[in-house]
Design an enzyme around this catalytic site. Structure first.
Site, PDB file in Angstrom:
ATOM      1  N   PRO A  77       0.502  -1.042  -0.060  1.00  0.00           N
ATOM      2  CA  PRO A  77      -0.020   0.100   0.453  1.00  0.00           C
ATOM      3  C   PRO A  77       1.242   1.266   0.127  1.00  0.00           C
ATOM      4  O   PRO A  77       1.883   1.218   0.783  1.00  0.00           O
ATOM      5  CB  PRO A  77      -1.438   0.319   1.095  1.00  0.00           C
ATOM      6  CG  PRO A  77      -0.960  -1.499   2.097  1.00  0.00           C
ATOM      7  CD  PRO A  77       0.579  -1.304   0.949  1.00  0.00           C
ATOM      8  N   LYS A  78       0.907   1.971  -0.706  1.00  0.00           N
ATOM      9  CA  LYS A  78       1.278   3.711  -0.487  1.00  0.00           C
ATOM     10  C   LYS A  78       0.535   4.557   1.062  1.00  0.00           C
ATOM     11  O   LYS A  78      -1.171   4.963   1.079  1.00  0.00           O
ATOM     12  CB  LYS A  78       0.515   4.169  -1.505  1.00  0.00           C
ATOM     13  CG  LYS A  78       1.596   6.055  -2.140  1.00  0.00           C
ATOM     14  CD  LYS A  78       1.216   6.703  -2.996  1.00  0.00           C
ATOM     15  CE  LYS A  78       2.115   7.965  -3.296  1.00  0.00           C
ATOM     16  NZ  LYS A  78       1.373   8.926  -1.966  1.00  0.00           N
ATOM     17  N   TRP A  79       1.282   4.999   1.631  1.00  0.00           N
ATOM     18  CA  TRP A  79       0.421   5.455   3.208  1.00  0.00           C
ATOM     19  C   TRP A  79       0.938   7.137   2.856  1.00  0.00           C
ATOM     20  O   TRP A  79       2.097   7.534   1.930  1.00  0.00           O
ATOM     21  CB  TRP A  79       1.729   4.648   4.117  1.00  0.00           C
ATOM     22  CG  TRP A  79       0.876   3.301   3.863  1.00  0.00           C
ATOM     23  CD1 TRP A  79       2.153   2.151   4.340  1.00  0.00           C
ATOM     24  CD2 TRP A  79       0.428   2.434   4.545  1.00  0.00           C
ATOM     25  NE1 TRP A  79       2.017   0.968   3.950  1.00  0.00           N
ATOM     26  CE2 TRP A  79       0.374   1.132   4.587  1.00  0.00           C
ATOM     27  CE3 TRP A  79      -1.214   2.954   5.254  1.00  0.00           C
ATOM     28  CZ2 TRP A  79      -0.541   0.540   5.010  1.00  0.00           C
ATOM     29  CZ3 TRP A  79      -1.980   1.999   5.367  1.00  0.00           C
ATOM     30  CH2 TRP A  79      -1.863   0.538   5.156  1.00  0.00           C
TER      31      TRP A  79
ATOM     32  N   ASP B  96      -4.449   5.254  -0.921  1.00  0.00           N
ATOM     33  CA  ASP B  96      -3.838   6.798  -1.502  1.00  0.00           C
ATOM     34  C   ASP B  96      -3.515   5.798  -2.706  1.00  0.00           C
ATOM     35  O   ASP B  96      -3.944   6.557  -3.964  1.00  0.00           O
ATOM     36  CB  ASP B  96      -2.732   6.807  -0.048  1.00  0.00           C
ATOM     37  CG  ASP B  96      -1.700   7.743  -0.846  1.00  0.00           C
ATOM     38  OD1 ASP B  96      -3.133   8.985  -1.761  1.00  0.00           O
ATOM     39  OD2 ASP B  96      -0.760   8.280  -1.194  1.00  0.00           O
TER      40      ASP B  96
END
Length: 345
Positions: A30-32, A180
């Site tokens: 995941p892109k945090w 995101d």
């Protein structure tokens, strides 16, 4: 610190792409929505560094304390600092940490403690550097490290990982706008310090129709520099929500004439453009108000606290759209909370 990496070691960077790659050589995460951070620990000495190499210790004292308390003698971690709020991530609360007053930072740390989401292990607990090892070796080493070090350390999370592109699609399907974006990393490469060779990022972009409530001239120029964007609330007030400036140069003179013919106060009947803020260093005090007659469609990545976080990208003019249709309803983010990706959330 007696570590094989110095605190000015550059983290690997990501190339922005329009679509994620697929193949057996890629791993996905995941892109945090937070601050990238390298965390160095040697005994009780801890150093948190931003992506640009700036010290973070004074802004995240609770993470410093958590690193000190980790039951490992030494390590270097790569991850993301985030601030959770009701199961989601609050970039607003995160930005508030960059404050000159230590007392204010301590208060925020108590009321809204940060998490450190870890996605790479650069130096292990023995002090052995792993940066020359491929990600296919580093990720299992990180998982073993996390199993020992994070099980009683609530300030840390191990970032989830997927090995199939379909699993990333499942993340997006389950979380909607709560995610995101996603990161793809080459599992066959060593850590790519300071380069974008081994990592790609995909950001979820959205679009919205906005009223042009005002404009600014370009710096030292007689033609338009940027359009000021507005959305209507439930009471019919037009609020300033951001700007767009990628008007084609060949069209700026014609656009300027169109805008100047509509100059009429107040422009925005709700929240109006003000001075510089933490959102932007752009000067916003001098602007021309417009009669709300023009609508544009813009592309954006984040909408937080009543405005676009970054400058938007102008997609097209919308003469077919009534200004009154440009409401906050279209930017409401109906999403599940991103922290549900963690098994213990």
């Amino acid at each position: 610190m007696n570590l094989p990496l110095t605190v000015d070691y550059a983290p690997m960077e990501a190339k922005l792409v329009a679509a994620l790659p697929a193949g057996a050589q890629w791993q996905y995460e995941p892109k945090w929505d937070g601050f990238r951070c390298l965390a160095f620990k040697d005994g009780t000495d801890v150093d948190l560094r931003s992506k640009a190499g700036q010290p973070f210790n004074r802004y995240f004292p609770e993470i410093v304390a958590a690193m000190e308390a980790l039951r490992v003698p030494r390590c270097v971690l790569d991850g993301e600092l985030v601030v959770p709020e009701n199961g989601a991530l609050s970039f607003d609360e995160l930005l508030m940490r960059i404050h000159p007053a230590a007392s204010r930072v301590q208060k925020l740390a108590r009321e809204h403690p940060a998490l450190y989401i870890v996605f790479d292990l650069l130096v292990d607990a023995r002090g052995q550097s792993l940066v020359d090892q491929p990600l296919a070796v580093r990720r299992p080493a990180l998982e073993r490290f996390a199993a020992r070090a994070f099980h009683d350390a609530p300030s840390f999370r191990l970032s989830p990982v997927a090995h199939a592109r379909s699993d990333v699609d499942a993340w997006f399907a389950s979380l909607g706008t709560g995610l995101d974006g996603a990161i793809a990393k080459r599992i066959d490469l060593p850590y790519q310090s300071g380069t974008r060779l081994g990592m790609q990022k995909f950001k979820r972009m959205r679009s919205a129709d906005c009223v042009v409530g005002g404009f600014r001239y370009g710096s030292g120029s007689p033609v338009v520099g940027s359009l000021l964007l507005g959305l209507f609330d439930d009471d019919g007030l037009l609020h300033h929500v951001g700007f767009t400036s990628n008007i084609p140069n060949a069209e700026r003179e014609a656009v300027t004439r169109k805008l100047e013919a509509l100059v009429q106060p107040p422009g925005f009947t709700g929240r109006a453009p003000g001075g510089p803020s933490r959102w932007s260093t752009e000067r916003t005090g001098e602007w021309q108000p417009l009669r709300p007659a023009l609508v544009v469609e813009v592309r954006y990545d984040h909408f937080d606290s009543g405005r676009f976080r970054h400058g938007t990208s102008l997609l097209r003019w919308r003469p077919d759209k009534a200004p009154g249709q440009c409401t906050f309803e279209q930017v409401k983010q109906a999403s599940k909370k991103s922290l549900t990706l963690f098994a213990d959330a």
